[in-house]
Design a protein around this motif. Structure first.
Motif, PDB file in Angstrom:
ATOM      1  N   UNK A   1      14.036 -14.336  29.767  1.00 43.81           N
ATOM      2  CA  UNK A   1      14.521 -13.826  28.992  1.00 43.81           C
ATOM      3  C   UNK A   1      16.641 -12.982  29.543  1.00 43.81           C
ATOM      4  N   UNK A   2      16.096 -13.441  31.290  1.00 48.54           N
ATOM      5  CA  UNK A   2      17.460 -13.263  31.836  1.00 48.54           C
ATOM      6  C   UNK A   2      17.632 -14.377  32.391  1.00 48.54           C
ATOM      7  N   UNK A   3      17.963 -15.068  31.837  1.00 49.50           N
ATOM      8  CA  UNK A   3      18.462 -16.197  32.395  1.00 49.50           C
ATOM      9  C   UNK A   3      19.548 -16.491  31.151  1.00 49.50           C
ATOM     10  N   UNK A   4      20.484 -16.630  31.786  1.00 47.24           N
ATOM     11  CA  UNK A   4      21.913 -16.874  30.872  1.00 47.24           C
ATOM     12  C   UNK A   4      22.819 -17.768  31.132  1.00 47.24           C
ATOM     13  N   UNK A   5      23.523 -18.019  30.199  1.00 50.29           N
ATOM     14  CA  UNK A   5      25.246 -18.434  30.439  1.00 50.29           C
ATOM     15  C   UNK A   5      25.831 -17.281  30.007  1.00 50.29           C
ATOM     16  N   UNK A   6      27.335 -17.958  31.426  1.00 50.78           N
ATOM     17  CA  UNK A   6      28.860 -16.936  30.498  1.00 50.78           C
ATOM     18  C   UNK A   6      29.840 -18.044  30.994  1.00 50.78           C
ATOM     19  N   UNK A   7      30.728 -17.791  30.258  1.00 49.17           N
ATOM     20  CA  UNK A   7      31.282 -18.700  30.431  1.00 49.17           C
ATOM     21  C   UNK A   7      32.836 -18.016  31.467  1.00 49.17           C
TER      22      UNK A   7
END
Length: 487
Positions: free
Chosen positions: A412-418
């Motif tokens: 749940x805390x493996x998140x992509x950000x651009x």
């Protein structure tokens, strides 16, 4: 009752209270040094025995090198000494004497001919020794592992996570080819991963450290990173490809099968008692420790509900102990009369014992016992005759449940950000592993850390390369890296 601060109110205080109140360790009175108490040390011993077997099964042998390293030897590998020199403890004299006031002082006449470094790590003294041991390709590979302690002065210390002295395991291998050395590095990384996930129930992410964070004196540092319950990362273990840096510094060559002199290829790798800190932060709750059964010193605690039938209860408990011990289950019977059953319930919850069995007059009458699961707080009742079949399976179920809970939280805390603004919000409010593009420069990494406290934990091995733009500079990037706040 020993109540804990809620982790949602003060995570740091909660962490320290668990260590003290569960009897894992305590402060020693010397800043940065701790006393590992019997319960904490028994956890370390189980970890040590499990990992030791895994290493021996893959051909590694245990060895022990001196704690003190002559400064001239320690200084050989220049990049290596550059970082460790700042945290080294030095022995300069060999004895004390009393002054006129009967106070102990350093005896100036005992000054050593050469100062000795208390090992922060052992590469230097080991490679000084390998020069004597290695002459031919027939002497390779050397696959050695050392269990011991090390000392590194730290500015900020924390029980288990960062202490001036710590217990650890450090491996040091020597190889005839680059390919063989890299294969060793990956093998150890996979062993650490299996150890963490199978025994500690801590899911990890495998990767390579960015060049500015690699182990000093290495070509590449591989690592496994885990997420704690507060969304911060903890480095669980590292495996270093040292290339030929140490063999060149210590002039360690071997004659290959064709009679040509070549420098040796090498690796080093290690884990430490910080894993106990990782256990606490990965699984525990507001009532204390939650220990995975495979590394719990006590897997089953039996508590009698004392009454006039105590002799019968003792007899039944002894029968249960015999059954469980034959199944190689670590079991304890606490029939001390100076504590109430309620106090014992609370105490063993604090210590994280996976299963609690309660036996009283009702259990004797009905030929059933009460089973309490520490991980879910569930109670079930089973017939005495079913203990042999049910308890081992229940321990496996608890182990798997603890791991799955940690895995689900990590996913749940493996998140992509651009975008940088989005990145800053995620780091601040949710934490976790943030997968984002980086331009590959130390300057950008430092700026992001200064503004968000997030560092590049690793370049993940499991993700395919993906072109994009650096979230901070906007420059080209060929792959996402993993950012997180960390311990």
């Amino acid at each position: 009752m020993l109540m804990l601060t809620k982790k949602s109110h003060n995570y740091s205080k909660w962490y320290n209270e668990i260590i003290i109140k569960s009897g894992l360790a305590e402060f020693s009175g010397i800043r940065g040094f701790m006393i590992i108490k019997p319960y904490g040390y028994s956890i370390w011993e189980i970890m040590k025995n499990k990992l030791d077997k895994m290493l021996k099964d893959t051909g590694h042998k245990n060895v022990y090198f001196p704690l003190l390293i002559p400064k001239s030897i320690f200084s050989k590998e220049k990049e290596h000494i550059g970082i460790f020199s700042e945290g080294c403890a030095i022995v300069t004299h060999s004895r004390l004497k009393k002054n006129k006031n009967e106070e102990l002082t350093i005896d100036p006449d005992s000054k050593l001919e050469e100062e000795l470094v208390i090992r922060p790590t052992s590469e230097s003294i080991i490679w000084k020794t390998y020069k004597r041991w290695i002459q031919s390709y027939r002497d390779l590979p050397i696959l050695l592992n050392q269990w011991g302690n090390a000392m590194r002065w730290e500015m900020r210390t924390r029980l288990f996570l960062r202490t001036n002295e710590f217990l650890w395991q450090e491996g040091h291998t020597a190889h005839s080819t680059e390919k063989e050395a890299i294969k060793e590095v990956i093998k150890i990384l996979n062993i650490y991963t299996e150890f963490s996930e199978k025994f500690l129930a801590i899911p990890v992410l495998k990767g390579i450290k960015p060049y500015m964070d690699k182990f000093y004196g290495s070509e590449k540092t591989y690592c496994i990173e885990a997420l704690m319950q507060d969304g911060r990362a903890l480095q669980i273990g590292t495996s270093h490809f040292l290339g030929q840096n140490f063999s060149k510094s210590f002039d360690v060559k071997f004659t290959d099968i064709d009679g040509i002199k070549k420098y040796v290829w090498s690796t080093s790798w290690g884990i430490s008692t910080r894993l106990i800190g990782g256990l606490i932060m990965s699984h525990s709750d507001d009532k204390g420790l939650i220990l995975p059964p495979r590394i719990s010193p006590i897997q089953v605690i039996i508590i009698p509900i004392i009454n006039k039938n105590i002799d019968i209860i003792n007899g039944v408990s002894k029968k249960i102990i015999n059954i469980l011990e034959k199944e190689k289950i670590r079991v304890k019977y606490d029939n001390r009369e100076i504590y109430t059953p309620g106090w014992k319930f609370h105490q063993y919850e604090m210590k994280g014992i996976p299963i609690r069995i309660s036996i009283g007059k009702n259990e004797i009458k009905n030929e059933k016992i009460e089973i309490f699961r520490r991980d879910t707080y569930e109670k079930i009742y089973i017939y005495l005759d079913n203990i042999k079949n049910i308890i081992p399976k229940l321990l496996d179920e608890i182990q798997n449940n603890i791991y799955q809970k940690a895995l689900n939280r990590t996913k749940k805390l493996m998140i992509k950000s651009d975008h940088y603004n989005d990145f800053k919000k995620k780091i601040k409010y949710s934490g976790g592993f943030i997968f984002a593009h980086w331009d590959g420069t130390k300057k950008t990494g430092k700026k992001i850390q200064e503004e968000t406290e997030a560092t590049i934990r690793c370049i993940p091995l499991s993700f395919e390369k993906e072109k994009g733009k650096c979230i901070y500079s906007g420059k080209n990037s060929c792959q996402r890296v993993v950012f997180s706040k960390s311990y």
